[in-house]
Design an enzyme around this catalytic site. Structure first.
Site, short mmCIF file in Angstrom:
data_model
loop_
_atom_site.label_atom_id
_atom_site.label_comp_id
_atom_site.label_asym_id
_atom_site.label_seq_id
_atom_site.Cartn_x
_atom_site.Cartn_y
_atom_site.Cartn_z
CB THR A 95 -1.01 -0.05 1.18
OG1 THR A 95 -1.98 0.98 1.01
CG2 THR A 95 -0.33 0.05 2.53
NE ARG A 119 -0.22 15.80 -2.75
CZ ARG A 119 0.88 15.30 -2.21
NH1 ARG A 119 1.70 16.04 -1.54
NH2 ARG A 119 1.16 14.02 -2.35
CB THR A 120 3.80 16.95 -7.98
OG1 THR A 120 3.53 15.57 -7.99
CG2 THR A 120 4.11 17.40 -6.56
CE LYS A 126 -1.74 0.32 -3.39
NZ LYS A 126 -3.15 0.41 -3.77
N GLY A 159 -1.52 8.28 -7.41
CA GLY A 159 -0.69 7.26 -6.81
C GLY A 159 -0.99 5.91 -7.44
N GLY A 160 -0.52 4.84 -6.82
CA GLY A 160 -0.69 3.50 -7.36
C GLY A 160 -2.13 3.09 -7.57
CD GLU A 210 -2.83 -8.47 -20.24
OE1 GLU A 210 -3.45 -7.76 -21.04
OE2 GLU A 210 -3.16 -9.65 -19.98
#
Length: 163
Positions: free
Chosen positions: A64, A155-156, A68, A132-133, A80
Site C-alpha cells: 500500500t 498535487r505535482t 505500489k 498514486g498506485g 499483464e
C-alpha cells in the site's frame, strides 16, 4: 507457531484492519499462516523490503501507500495488468519467484458496477484526483472500459506529465 507469514506493507499501516480480516479467514479455514503489519519508513524501503522478501515462511504481501510503484524493481515479474498500470498491490511467492499483481483496477470496477458508470455513460467525463498506485489502477480500468474523456488532477505536475 505458524508456518507461513504474510504482511501488509506501507508507511502508515498501523490502523489497518487487514490482519484482523486475514487472520480470521486463516483460522476459519485452518490455514497455518499469520498475517501481520509491516510498517516501513519511506527512506528505508529498499533495504527493509529486501530483507523482508528473504524472510523464511513468507508467502505473500499486500502493498500500500506509498510503495505500489517502488516494489516493482524488487520482483522477478509482474502480471499483464500491473505492468501496464505501473503499480503492484499484491506480491505472490511461487516457486521462489516474486510475482507482482494489481487488483486495484478490478476491485474498483467491481465496486462501481452497480452504479452503471462503466456501462451507460462512456461519454461522460471522468475525474481522478491524485495519481498514486491505486489511481493508476482506476485510470487503467476506465481506459479498458472505453472511456474517452478522463481528467487527472494531482498535487505535482511531474507525476502526470507523461501519462
Amino acid at each position: 507457531m505458524k508456518n507461513s507469514k504474510a504482511y501488509v506493507v506501507g508507511s502508515d499501516v498501523k490502523e489497518s484492519l487487514s490482519p484482523l480480516i486475514f487472520n480470521y479467514w486463516f483460522d476459519k479455514y485452518n490455514i497455518n499462516a499469520e498475517y501481520q503489519i509491516k510498517e516501513i519508513k519511506t527512506e528505508f524501503f529498499d533495504d527493509k523490503i529486501k530483507k523482508l522478501l528473504e524472510e523464511d515462511g513468507l508467502c505473500g504481501l499486500n502493498i500500500t501507500i506509498p510503495f505500489k510503484e517502488r516494489i516493482i524493481k524488487h520482483l522477478n515479474e509482474t502480471d499483464e495488468h500491473s505492468t501496464k498500470i505501473g503499480a503492484v498491490n499484491c506480491v505472490c511467492i511461487s516457486k521462489s519467484k516474486l510475482i507482482g499483481i494489481n487488483t486495484d483496477w478490478s476491485g474498483f470496477g467491481n465496486a462501481i458496477k452497480e452504479k452503471r458508470i462503466d456501462k451507460e455513460n462512456k461519454n461522460n467525463k471522468i475525474i481522478i484526483i491524485g495519481f498514486g498506485g491505486a489511481a493508476k489502477g482506476i485510470l487503467y480500468y476506465f481506459l479498458k472500459e472505453g472511456h474517452k474523456e478522463i481528467h487527472i488532477f494531482n498535487r505535482t505536475h511531474n507525476k502526470i506529465k507523461n501519462i
